[in-house]
Design an enzyme around this catalytic site. Sequence first.
Site, PDB file in Angstrom:
ATOM      1  CD  GLU A  35      -1.584  -2.398   1.451  1.00 17.82           C
ATOM      2  OE1 GLU A  35      -0.551  -2.560   2.149  1.00 17.82           O
ATOM      3  OE2 GLU A  35      -2.218  -3.347   0.937  1.00 17.82           O
ATOM      4  CD  GLU A 117      29.524 -15.952 -13.462  1.00 14.53           C
ATOM      5  OE1 GLU A 117      30.219 -15.323 -12.657  1.00 14.53           O
ATOM      6  OE2 GLU A 117      28.962 -15.441 -14.439  1.00 14.53           O
ATOM      7  CE  LYS A 119      26.288 -21.712 -21.415  1.00 20.07           C
ATOM      8  NZ  LYS A 119      24.965 -21.505 -21.968  1.00 20.07           N
TER       9      LYS A 119
HETATM   10  S1  IVH Z   1      29.750 -15.208 -19.732  1.00 15.69           S
HETATM   11  C1  IVH Z   1      31.891 -14.396 -24.111  1.00 15.69           C
HETATM   12  N1  IVH Z   1      28.246 -16.084 -17.794  1.00 15.69           N
HETATM   13  O1  IVH Z   1      25.774 -18.327 -22.240  1.00 15.69           O
HETATM   14  C2  IVH Z   1      30.630 -14.782 -23.501  1.00 15.69           C
HETATM   15  N2  IVH Z   1      27.423 -16.300 -20.005  1.00 15.69           N
HETATM   16  O2  IVH Z   1      27.164 -19.719 -24.474  1.00 15.69           O
HETATM   17  C3  IVH Z   1      30.711 -14.589 -22.034  1.00 15.69           C
HETATM   18  N3  IVH Z   1      25.219 -17.337 -20.144  1.00 15.69           N
HETATM   19  O3  IVH Z   1      25.672 -15.818 -24.649  1.00 15.69           O
HETATM   20  C4  IVH Z   1      29.532 -15.149 -21.441  1.00 15.69           C
HETATM   21  N4  IVH Z   1      24.931 -17.621 -17.997  1.00 15.69           N
HETATM   22  O4  IVH Z   1      23.897 -15.782 -22.848  1.00 15.69           O
HETATM   23  C5  IVH Z   1      28.364 -15.921 -19.122  1.00 15.69           C
HETATM   24  N5  IVH Z   1      27.053 -16.804 -15.977  1.00 15.69           N
HETATM   25  C6  IVH Z   1      27.149 -16.639 -17.277  1.00 15.69           C
HETATM   26  C7  IVH Z   1      26.133 -17.038 -18.162  1.00 15.69           C
HETATM   27  C8  IVH Z   1      26.322 -16.859 -19.526  1.00 15.69           C
HETATM   28  C9  IVH Z   1      24.398 -17.775 -19.190  1.00 15.69           C
HETATM   29  C10 IVH Z   1      24.939 -17.412 -21.591  1.00 15.69           C
HETATM   30  C11 IVH Z   1      25.146 -16.119 -22.310  1.00 15.69           C
HETATM   31  C12 IVH Z   1      26.070 -16.406 -23.449  1.00 15.69           C
HETATM   32  C13 IVH Z   1      25.990 -17.883 -23.548  1.00 15.69           C
HETATM   33  C14 IVH Z   1      27.293 -18.406 -24.087  1.00 15.69           C
END
Ligand code: IVH
Length: 669
Positions: A35, A117, A119
């Site tokens: 609210e 980290e 993905k």
């Molecule tokens: S770093 C040079 N960190 O994965 C690219 N990418 O296959 C550096 N993605 O296009 C990417 N989680 O969309 C990075 N923790 C993460 C990620 C991540 C998902 C995706 C991102 C990228 C794709 C690469």
Amino acid sequence: MTLEEAKKLVEKLRDEINYHNYRYYVLNDPVISDEEYDELMRQLKELEKRFPELITPDSPTQRVGAPPRDGFATVTHSIPMLSLQDARNEDEIREFDARTKRFLGLGPDAVIEYVAEPKFDGLSCEIVYRDGRFSLASTRGDGVVGEDVTPNVRTIRTVPMRLLKKDGAPSYLEVRGEVLMRRTDFEKLNQELVKRGEKPFANPRNAAAGSLRQLDPNITATRPLDFVAWGVGLVEGVELKTHWKAMDMLEDLGFKVSQPRKLCRGIEEVIQFHRSLEEERDHFEYELDGVVIKVNSLELWENLGTTARSPRWALAAKFKPRQRTTKVVNVIYNVGRTGTITPVAILEPVEVGGVIVSRASLHNFDEVERLDVRVGDAVLVQRAGDVIPEVVMVIKEKRTGRERPIPPPDRCPVCGAEAVKDGAYYKCVNISCPAKLVQALKHFASRRAMDIEGLGGKTAELLVEKSLVRDLADVYYLKMKDLLELPGFAQKSAQNLLEAIEGSKNPTLARFIYALGIPNVGEYTAQVLARHFGTWGSLAHATHTELLNIKGIGPETARSVVSFFQEARNLHTVERMFRAGLKVKEEIQTKESPLAGKVVVFTGALSSMTRDEAKALVEELGGTVSNSVSRKTDLVVVGENPGSKFQRAQQLGIKTVKEGEFLRLVGKA
Ligand code: IVH
């Protein structure tokens, strides 16, 4: 209230609202009630109504309401958004570490600091902040150029409209991260879509992508999207030394950042992290498909550099595809756009990695045979790359003896015409089957078939969609007024198309056969048939045995051709084409042709025709064209600046002719 006073108040309200947004959406830890929040928004809206000149695009009131657009503008990324090299197992992760050390000239015992980290499986996106304000958002696109999705991203609540901190914030910042949808939100959205009679999304990733890439941002605004930052692009005004620090900075600026995140000394710690995250993955609210490993030091990023496609300082260590067992309760047949009939297993619904799977592709009948899958079987299913689920294997120990084999289809499930085998697939022989009509029409009109200029994929789709073409022969009955009904058609373009259709009415027999798209009958087979039969009439009466006796025609092709002519609808279609004035040129009898059965090689540039035309000519006359000279070559045609093929022909004593002589030989000069 003066404008100056209003401005101050508006700014104060915006800062407050932004902060509470952050508490609520990013931290999940609100410090005021709904609210109270609504009251702040109400006050801001009120002031903006009184002083519209104070409305800015980054105001919290502007998260919804931008008008739809005709298409996406493009954005060139200042630093390309590359992809990641993959590792599928722990050895490949260790190999990445070894490779990195070798590249940096370090010994095998050196210890590199990595950040590990999750993905996230979503859609990558880049957001630009100028002087602390949200200013532009784009998709990754092909990595170099993406789509401008600024108004869409503005509707995502976890994307700050203003950076939380003013002091020590970069003057220019590109934040990169993933647009995502929680698994629970994805299920809910799909239920709503189904209720409204719309098509559900296959997985949370597609749902996120489909929701973001809406031309109408109002639709995006209704979708529960999230943004998690995993990196930065170009940054000005702040010096960054490590990836870890960059992520800390993003967190301080108000972003949700990839969590859990671990600073690892050496690759074995990374592997531990990978193992534990893989075990935990189903407890995450987002779909994860692996761990991203990044060298921490940005100085080392510089030293390592990138290949054309991916940086050498990062690796995507994938998780194993998720597998579960379930039971095949039935098999249905799907007809694709090309008339390919694929078997689909209907399964007892089972949850595979947070998504309920109730059907799986069996790809084709060779695959059905290979798997020996039967209705009633217990099977292992997996979501590979987490897209369409597939059957991996049959658990034969669980068979009871009551399982039923899956017969190949004998009829097309859409139109009921005969289904014939074409390679690993079964295909419908009805050339005008509704399931494949668009594709069939496109093929019919294509350059190497009837060559109807102006009848490409888009027009084919429109003609079928508007029911102007329900049968291939309808092409020859189109009128000016029909075409003028189609979007994008005006008098001139309609006239051109009608003329092109008219101009296609006198094809060679080979082209006509090829254009009909009979299963197993490609361009070459069409030529073989045309040469053998000479006329449409004699081909139409060919028997299975007669066809089998032709060199180059196998049993599947023979079956296809016979089935084609047994299908009354096909005969009717062709009959209507003839009635509209289509007249097939009779084929030159191969026996009389100087090139019948001859192998011809071209070398050098021809001046009177293209290589494609020359090839077509040789084939029309019963010869074949080869790319290299061997003892089997009968004739080498020598154009301008011939290559080594000419010398080779002379060495082997093979007959050579110049272009002019060749033209005389084939009756063209
Ligand atoms: S770093 C040079 N960190 O994965 C690219 N990418 O296959 C550096 N993605 O296009 C990417 N989680 O969309 C990075 N923790 C993460 C990620 C991540 C998902 C995706 C991102 C990228 C794709 C690469």
